[in-house]
Scaffold this motif. Structure first.
Motif, PDB file in Angstrom:
ATOM      1  N   LEU A 101      32.568  60.028  36.023  1.00 64.42           N
ATOM      2  CA  LEU A 101      33.379  59.118  36.835  1.00 64.42           C
ATOM      3  C   LEU A 101      33.566  57.796  36.107  1.00 64.42           C
ATOM      4  O   LEU A 101      32.619  57.247  35.538  1.00 64.42           O
ATOM      5  CB  LEU A 101      32.693  58.856  38.185  1.00 64.42           C
ATOM      6  CG  LEU A 101      33.317  57.770  39.075  1.00 64.42           C
ATOM      7  CD1 LEU A 101      34.669  58.223  39.612  1.00 64.42           C
ATOM      8  CD2 LEU A 101      32.377  57.393  40.216  1.00 64.42           C
ATOM      9  N   ASN A 102      34.804  57.291  36.112  1.00 66.00           N
ATOM     10  CA  ASN A 102      35.096  55.925  35.682  1.00 66.00           C
ATOM     11  C   ASN A 102      35.835  55.234  36.817  1.00 66.00           C
ATOM     12  O   ASN A 102      36.835  55.754  37.323  1.00 66.00           O
ATOM     13  CB  ASN A 102      35.956  55.910  34.412  1.00 66.00           C
ATOM     14  CG  ASN A 102      36.461  54.510  34.084  1.00 66.00           C
ATOM     15  OD1 ASN A 102      37.625  54.192  34.296  1.00 66.00           O
ATOM     16  ND2 ASN A 102      35.583  53.668  33.589  1.00 66.00           N
ATOM     17  N   ALA A 103      35.324  54.082  37.236  1.00 70.92           N
ATOM     18  CA  ALA A 103      35.963  53.337  38.319  1.00 70.92           C
ATOM     19  C   ALA A 103      35.900  51.852  37.997  1.00 70.92           C
ATOM     20  O   ALA A 103      34.953  51.379  37.355  1.00 70.92           O
ATOM     21  CB  ALA A 103      35.261  53.616  39.656  1.00 70.92           C
ATOM     22  N   SER A 104      36.923  51.121  38.421  1.00 73.15           N
ATOM     23  CA  SER A 104      36.937  49.676  38.197  1.00 73.15           C
ATOM     24  C   SER A 104      37.640  48.986  39.356  1.00 73.15           C
ATOM     25  O   SER A 104      38.559  49.552  39.977  1.00 73.15           O
ATOM     26  CB  SER A 104      37.636  49.328  36.880  1.00 73.15           C
ATOM     27  OG  SER A 104      38.980  49.769  36.882  1.00 73.15           O
ATOM     28  N   TYR A 105      37.190  47.792  39.642  1.00 70.39           N
ATOM     29  CA  TYR A 105      37.798  46.949  40.682  1.00 70.39           C
ATOM     30  C   TYR A 105      38.102  45.590  40.075  1.00 70.39           C
ATOM     31  O   TYR A 105      37.261  45.016  39.371  1.00 70.39           O
ATOM     32  CB  TYR A 105      36.861  46.782  41.873  1.00 70.39           C
ATOM     33  CG  TYR A 105      37.258  45.639  42.776  1.00 70.39           C
ATOM     34  CD1 TYR A 105      38.336  45.756  43.661  1.00 70.39           C
ATOM     35  CD2 TYR A 105      36.591  44.410  42.718  1.00 70.39           C
ATOM     36  CE1 TYR A 105      38.714  44.698  44.463  1.00 70.39           C
ATOM     37  CE2 TYR A 105      36.957  43.354  43.522  1.00 70.39           C
ATOM     38  CZ  TYR A 105      38.029  43.489  44.387  1.00 70.39           C
ATOM     39  OH  TYR A 105      38.408  42.432  45.166  1.00 70.39           O
ATOM     40  N   PHE A 106      39.301  45.084  40.336  1.00 72.96           N
ATOM     41  CA  PHE A 106      39.706  43.769  39.855  1.00 72.96           C
ATOM     42  C   PHE A 106      40.174  42.903  41.011  1.00 72.96           C
ATOM     43  O   PHE A 106      40.807  43.394  41.956  1.00 72.96           O
ATOM     44  CB  PHE A 106      40.874  43.884  38.864  1.00 72.96           C
ATOM     45  CG  PHE A 106      40.491  44.359  37.504  1.00 72.96           C
ATOM     46  CD1 PHE A 106      39.757  43.555  36.653  1.00 72.96           C
ATOM     47  CD2 PHE A 106      40.883  45.605  37.059  1.00 72.96           C
ATOM     48  CE1 PHE A 106      39.420  43.995  35.386  1.00 72.96           C
ATOM     49  CE2 PHE A 106      40.544  46.050  35.807  1.00 72.96           C
ATOM     50  CZ  PHE A 106      39.809  45.245  34.963  1.00 72.96           C
ATOM     51  N   PHE A 107      39.852  41.633  40.905  1.00 70.66           N
ATOM     52  CA  PHE A 107      40.471  40.630  41.784  1.00 70.66           C
ATOM     53  C   PHE A 107      41.033  39.529  40.902  1.00 70.66           C
ATOM     54  O   PHE A 107      40.415  39.128  39.910  1.00 70.66           O
ATOM     55  CB  PHE A 107      39.460  40.020  42.751  1.00 70.66           C
ATOM     56  CG  PHE A 107      40.000  38.794  43.454  1.00 70.66           C
ATOM     57  CD1 PHE A 107      40.921  38.923  44.474  1.00 70.66           C
ATOM     58  CD2 PHE A 107      39.614  37.518  43.059  1.00 70.66           C
ATOM     59  CE1 PHE A 107      41.453  37.802  45.103  1.00 70.66           C
ATOM     60  CE2 PHE A 107      40.128  36.389  43.676  1.00 70.66           C
ATOM     61  CZ  PHE A 107      41.040  36.532  44.713  1.00 70.66           C
ATOM     62  N   ASN A 108      42.213  39.053  41.268  1.00 76.25           N
ATOM     63  CA  ASN A 108      42.839  37.999  40.485  1.00 76.25           C
ATOM     64  C   ASN A 108      43.662  37.105  41.386  1.00 76.25           C
ATOM     65  O   ASN A 108      44.373  37.591  42.263  1.00 76.25           O
ATOM     66  CB  ASN A 108      43.733  38.601  39.399  1.00 76.25           C
ATOM     67  CG  ASN A 108      44.327  37.536  38.516  1.00 76.25           C
ATOM     68  OD1 ASN A 108      45.439  37.090  38.730  1.00 76.25           O
ATOM     69  ND2 ASN A 108      43.579  37.116  37.522  1.00 76.25           N
ATOM     70  N   ARG A 109      43.534  35.813  41.155  1.00 75.27           N
ATOM     71  CA  ARG A 109      44.344  34.842  41.899  1.00 75.27           C
ATOM     72  C   ARG A 109      44.880  33.819  40.912  1.00 75.27           C
ATOM     73  O   ARG A 109      44.105  33.146  40.225  1.00 75.27           O
ATOM     74  CB  ARG A 109      43.518  34.134  42.973  1.00 75.27           C
ATOM     75  CG  ARG A 109      44.322  33.187  43.859  1.00 75.27           C
ATOM     76  CD  ARG A 109      43.392  32.490  44.853  1.00 75.27           C
ATOM     77  NE  ARG A 109      44.112  31.674  45.820  1.00 75.27           N
ATOM     78  CZ  ARG A 109      44.492  30.405  45.596  1.00 75.27           C
ATOM     79  NH1 ARG A 109      44.187  29.826  44.430  1.00 75.27           N
ATOM     80  NH2 ARG A 109      45.125  29.732  46.523  1.00 75.27           N
ATOM     81  N   ILE A 110      46.192  33.724  40.823  1.00 72.89           N
ATOM     82  CA  ILE A 110      46.839  32.790  39.905  1.00 72.89           C
ATOM     83  C   ILE A 110      47.746  31.857  40.696  1.00 72.89           C
ATOM     84  O   ILE A 110      48.550  32.312  41.512  1.00 72.89           O
ATOM     85  CB  ILE A 110      47.696  33.536  38.859  1.00 72.89           C
ATOM     86  CG1 ILE A 110      46.851  34.507  38.055  1.00 72.89           C
ATOM     87  CG2 ILE A 110      48.383  32.554  37.927  1.00 72.89           C
ATOM     88  CD1 ILE A 110      47.658  35.330  37.082  1.00 72.89           C
ATOM     89  N   GLN A 111      47.605  30.583  40.447  1.00 68.16           N
ATOM     90  CA  GLN A 111      48.520  29.606  41.025  1.00 68.16           C
ATOM     91  C   GLN A 111      49.137  28.805  39.893  1.00 68.16           C
ATOM     92  O   GLN A 111      48.433  28.228  39.068  1.00 68.16           O
ATOM     93  CB  GLN A 111      47.801  28.664  41.995  1.00 68.16           C
ATOM     94  CG  GLN A 111      48.722  27.582  42.582  1.00 68.16           C
ATOM     95  CD  GLN A 111      48.067  26.822  43.718  1.00 68.16           C
ATOM     96  OE1 GLN A 111      47.642  27.428  44.712  1.00 68.16           O
ATOM     97  NE2 GLN A 111      47.974  25.507  43.588  1.00 68.16           N
ATOM     98  N   ASN A 112      50.461  28.785  39.860  1.00 69.80           N
ATOM     99  CA  ASN A 112      51.188  28.120  38.788  1.00 69.80           C
ATOM    100  C   ASN A 112      52.147  27.090  39.386  1.00 69.80           C
ATOM    101  O   ASN A 112      52.976  27.429  40.231  1.00 69.80           O
ATOM    102  CB  ASN A 112      51.955  29.151  37.944  1.00 69.80           C
ATOM    103  CG  ASN A 112      52.713  28.525  36.796  1.00 69.80           C
ATOM    104  OD1 ASN A 112      53.914  28.694  36.681  1.00 69.80           O
ATOM    105  ND2 ASN A 112      52.022  27.791  35.944  1.00 69.80           N
ATOM    106  N   GLU A 113      51.993  25.835  38.960  1.00 66.58           N
ATOM    107  CA  GLU A 113      52.880  24.759  39.400  1.00 66.58           C
ATOM    108  C   GLU A 113      53.743  24.331  38.218  1.00 66.58           C
ATOM    109  O   GLU A 113      53.222  24.034  37.141  1.00 66.58           O
ATOM    110  CB  GLU A 113      52.071  23.578  39.918  1.00 66.58           C
ATOM    111  CG  GLU A 113      51.193  23.912  41.105  1.00 66.58           C
ATOM    112  CD  GLU A 113      50.314  22.737  41.521  1.00 66.58           C
ATOM    113  OE1 GLU A 113      50.866  21.705  41.950  1.00 66.58           O
ATOM    114  OE2 GLU A 113      49.081  22.858  41.378  1.00 66.58           O
TER     115      GLU A 113
END
Length: 942
Positions: free
Chosen positions: A356-368
């Motif tokens: 088994l290969n599993a991955s979880y990602f979280f990403n938050r980008i704010q660009n002004e």
């Protein structure tokens, strides 16, 4: 070329070789019976310090030649799988000419020989079958270094400025950790996060395609791959590193603002059957941290990254030659970006058959972004100018879960299940002002636009593969079933006020609430059967069906003072689209020692259906039947020298946005209208590539030429009214064709102990465009030249200097007077100085010159960054870094483009000078590892 900077002349002078007399070390590797051994690893090291001088691999007859060997004392080491390692001291006199060491006989490893142990000696590299293996301990790195720093030390391996890895001149597609995937298939995740001291061997090889690995039928589609074999002591335990820093930047009003921060960590826990890795980062200094492809996965795809409106309201992304992301690259991108990201990766072997290969990602980008754009527009033989000022805020938060489960039923059959889930939340705000001036420079209109969009996207996809081999080699059955679904919901608001001054002055105001929903689903089935028909000959029969469907509802509500919101039926619609294709084909495959050939054709029947669900209109139905021929040819001239030729055809259906017969008025001065009558594009593509790497001289040469011809090309047609409002709609044109090519040459300049790299890339495209129903043939060309130097021995000093010059030209058949040409130049220098194990100094300088053709005044942007590092604590696990960015405070984002019937220059206020202090720490949970030596068995003289 009066724009060429004097630095180019200086760089060119470095490329003039300094002549000195060198010798060629020749010999033959043979077994005990005197028969030559092909593929033996030949390594030449300096006697006093065992530093690698040259290496190569013996030819088919066992002959080898190490060229340009300077005078001195050396150790010659030869290794071959199944034989004892051979050692011999060599002395090369000045002006010795050819030095022939004769026939060197290797002894089988099973022989009973008296041996001696040499501890602490590191064999730098050896060839094992088709794998080139580097011994990590033979290449010194600083404490706390990551794998990327180790790769920079390896002969034949390069790391580009954006982190792209090239080995023997080819781009590395995969980086494995102990043979397993690490956070998907992005090489940079492993190289930028895993610590270098955890690696025992770096193994470089050509990974066969999944098809070739399973069926045993060579298809020539190998991918350059690196496997990081971990040290025995670090296959069970935990390791990683982390850093945190804070700093200050200069405020526009003067003084300092102490609000810059950054942090990053990775932690790995490995055991016999399980690998768990976690990475995380957060900063407000525009640092990307991961690759652009990983960001796309974070954000649920490019379309979600760009969500938030039509035409000019979208986030503008342009990719450079290395497919990087200029918006965020290098830590000093456009605008002001705050990023939070993290992920967990799991590899677990339930048994030898189930993994088994599993991955979880979280990403938050704010660009002004605060941007200004100037555009020169062409209509017939006339032109007009428009200007825009915009404040933009985009924020995306994404969760992504990926899983791959592999199960081997028996030695002949297996199943693979892959699934992906994504949840994305996007916010977009845009406040803009625009002005348009006619040919005489008189103001024609002004516009004010406030746009808001908030949306959520949920997606999932899965595919199941079943594969079976039979006892007869080459006979195999492969099948794949796929399914995907997505739900995209967005709501937005638009307030626009446009003033027109031509004739009688008038004002148009738009105040709207907008709601959008897209339910999408797709499924597919593919079957393939291969049968051997002779020696090295095979037939593949395949069949597939793929189905895509979307149901889209878009409602626009006008806001009127004192009244409830009113549905605008002219702009709203409820639209259903379906696209299905059935394909059946046959391929003939021929395998020979020197080449692989695959030739075939498929018959594809496609059907495109569309319907306005809220109107009594006829279905939009299109049906197409096409023969799709293909050809692939790969020829191996010798070791690391091959030629690839590929021809393919394809049908590409219109996108949902292109088909929707509805007005997108996100920018009322630039309106987009879909065209439900579009036909799919029919594309022919031809790609020719030649690659050469000489392992004896470290010289590489790469050339590629590709061309494409498209029937029924989808392009945009624009209509500009007398008040300079633009309406754009996609249309089919008869033809469109383009050429793309590139050359790259790299070789050592041994007298000055440097490497030189020369690059040339060209892009030419010819197509049709329509402005106010006038057909115009456009011809766009881009030529870029690059030159760079770096030093070969990088223990104390590691530097790179270079230049890149790009020439752009756009011409038109009808409006020849409006042809445009501009030149961009970039010069750069990077240096890392390591005077001791405790100190390290780094500096990066980029100097970009934007020419004044077509865009007004010339713009020069110098960007200088520098850092000083100090190592401390036990084992130098701690590091303090004092760094300064944009020291000259000159950073500004500039993007230039030439599209359709306009040229545009965009400028963005960007992150400027700041200083930061960072603390980094290397984490390790392993016990003592011993002396780190390698036992080498050496044959005694008899």
């Amino acid at each position: 070329m009066n724009h060429i900077h004097p630095t180019v002349i200086i760089l060119f002078l470095f490329s003039i070789p300094l002549f000195s007399q060198k010798s060629i070390l020749i010999g033959t590797v043979a077994d005990s019976s005197g028969i030559g051994l092909s593929g033996a690893t030949v390594v030449l090291m300096q006697a006093q310090d065992s530093v690698l001088s040259s290496f190569g691999v013996s030819e088919n007859d066992g002959h080898f030649a190490l060229k340009r060997v300077a005078s001195g004392d050396y150790m010659l080491q030869i290794s071959y799988v199944g034989y004892e390692t051979f050692w011999q001291n060599i002395s090369v006199a000045n002006n010795a000419g050819d030095v022939d060491v004769g026939k060197l006989l290797l002894t089988p490893a099973s022989a009973n020989l008296s041996t001696v142990e040499v501890m602490g000696e590191h064999v730098p590299l050896r060839m094992k079958n088709d794998t080139l293996e580097y011994n990590a301990d033979a290449f010194k790195t600083q404490p706390g270094s990551v794998v990327e720093d180790l790769l920079k030390k390896l002969p034949g391996v390069e790391v580009e400025r954006d982190g792209t890895i090239k080995a023997q001149g080819e781009t590395v597609q995969n980086v494995l950790v102990d043979g397993k995937e690490f956070f998907g298939n992005d090489p940079k995740i492993a190289t930028k996060n895993l610590p270098a001291d955890a690696v025992d061997k770096v193994q470089l090889f050509d990974k066969k395609s999944d098809f070739a690995e399973f069926t045993g039928i060579e298809d020539g589609r190998d991918e350059k791959t690196i496997n990081l074999a971990l040290k025995d002591g670090k296959k069970s335990g935990y390791f990683g590193n982390g850093s945190a820093g804070g700093g200050a930047m200069q405020k526009a009003s003067g003084g300092l603002q102490y609000d810059r921060f950054q942090g990053k960590f990775n932690l790995n826990r490995f055991s016999k059957n399980t690998q768990i890795s976690a990475i995380g980062m957060g900063n407000n200094i525009n640092e990307q941290g991961f690759s652009f492809n990983e960001y796309l996965r974070f954000l649920g795809g490019l379309s979600n990254f760009m969500s938030g409106g039509g035409s000019s309201s979208r986030v503008k992304i342009e990719l450079d030659d290395n497919s990087g992301l200029p918006l965020l690259a290098g830590g000093l991108g456009n605008g002001f970006t705050t990023t939070w990201a993290g992920g967990v990766n799991l590899n677990h072997d339930f048994s030898k058959k189930t993994k088994l290969n599993a991955s979880y990602f979280f990403n938050r980008i704010q660009n002004e972004v605060e941007r200004s754009a100037t555009r020169e527009n062409f209509v017939g033989d006339e032109n007009y100018r428009s200007q825009e000022e915009e404040d933009r805020l985009s924020r995306n938060a994404n969760h992504r879960l990926n899983m791959t489960l592999r199960h081997e039923i028996d030695s002949f059959q297996n199943i693979i299940l892959r699934s992906n889930f994504g949840l994305n939340d996007a916010l977009f705000k845009s406040d803009g002002l625009s002005s348009t001036f006619n040919t005489e420079g008189i103001l024609e209109n002004t516009g004010l636009r406030n746009y808001r969009s908030d949306g959520e996207n949920l997606s999932m996809d899965a595919n199941l593969s079943y594969r079976r081999r039979f006892r007869r080699p080459g006979r195999a059955f492969l099948s794949n079933i796929s399914f995907g679904a997505a739900d995209d919901e967005r709501s937005g608001s638009l307030f626009s006020q446009n003033n027109f001054y031509l004739g009688q002055a008038q004002t148009e105001t738009v105040d709207q609430h907008q709601a959008f929903n897209d339910d999408a689903m797709n499924y597919g089935l593919r079957l393939s059967y291969t049968e051997p028909i002779g020696k090295g000959q095979y037939i593949e029969l395949n069949a597939s069906r793929q189905n895509y469907s979307n149901e889209v509802q878009k409602d626009f509500f006008d806001r009127l003072p004192g009244q409830p919101d009113t549905l605008n039926t002219a702009l709203s619609n409820h639209f259903d689209r379906g696209y299905r294709y059935d394909r059946g084909g046959m391929n003939y495959m021929l395998n020979r020692k020197k080449f692989n050939l695959t030739a075939g054709a498929a018959l594809q029947q496609s059907k495109l259906d569309g319907h306005q669900l809220d109107e009594n209109t006829d279905n939009i139905s299109r049906s197409f039947t096409r023969i799709l021929p293909s050809l692939f040819f790969n020829y191996e001239f010798g070791t690391s020298r091959n030629l690839n030729l590929e021809y393919s055809t394809n049908l590409r259906e219109p996108s949902l946005e292109q088909l929707q017969p509805v007005v997108d008025n996100s920018d009322p001065l630039n309106i987009y209208i879909g065209n439900p009558g579009l036909q799919p594009e029919y594309m022919h593509e031809l790609d020719l590539r030649y690659f050469l790497f000489d392992q004896f001289t470290f010289t590489s040469f790469f050339a590629n030429l590709s061309g494409n011809y498209t029937k029924n090309r989808i392009t945009n047609a624009s209509t500009i009214d007398d008040q300079f409002r633009r309406s754009t709609t996609p249309v089919n044109v008869d033809w469109d064709y383009g050429l793309r090519g590139g050359l790259q040459f790299q070789t050592p300049i041994r007298p000055v102990k440097m490497n030189i790299r020369l690059t040339y890339n060209a892009l030419c495209n010819k197509g049709l465009l329509f402005v106010n129903n006038v057909e115009n043939t456009s011809d766009r060309q881009r030529h870029s030249f690059g030159l760079s130097f770096d030093n070969r021995k990088k223990d104390l000093v590691d530097f790179t200097i270079g230049a890149k010059i790009s020439h752009n030209r756009s011409s038109y058949s009808v409006s020849e007077a409006l042809n445009q040409t501009y030149l961009d130049q970039r010069y750069y220098a990077d240096i890392i100085i390591t005077p001791s194990d405790k100190w390290e100094f780094s500096s990066n300088f980029d100097y970009t010159i934007y020419s004044n053709e077509s865009f007004g005044a010339q713009q020069k942007v110098p960007i200088w960054k520098a850092g000083l590092s100090y190592y401390f604590l036990k084992g130098s696990r701690g590091k303090l870094i004092l760094s300064a960015f944009d020291i000259l405070n000159q950073n500004i984002g500039i993007n230039r483009s030439s599209q359709l019937n306009y040229v545009e220059e965009e400028r963005i206020r960007s992150l400027g000078r700041y200083v930061m202090l960072t603390f980094a720490y290397s984490i390790s949970g392993f016990g003592p590892e011993g002396n780190g030596g390698i036992e080498i068995r050496m044959e005694n003289d008899r």
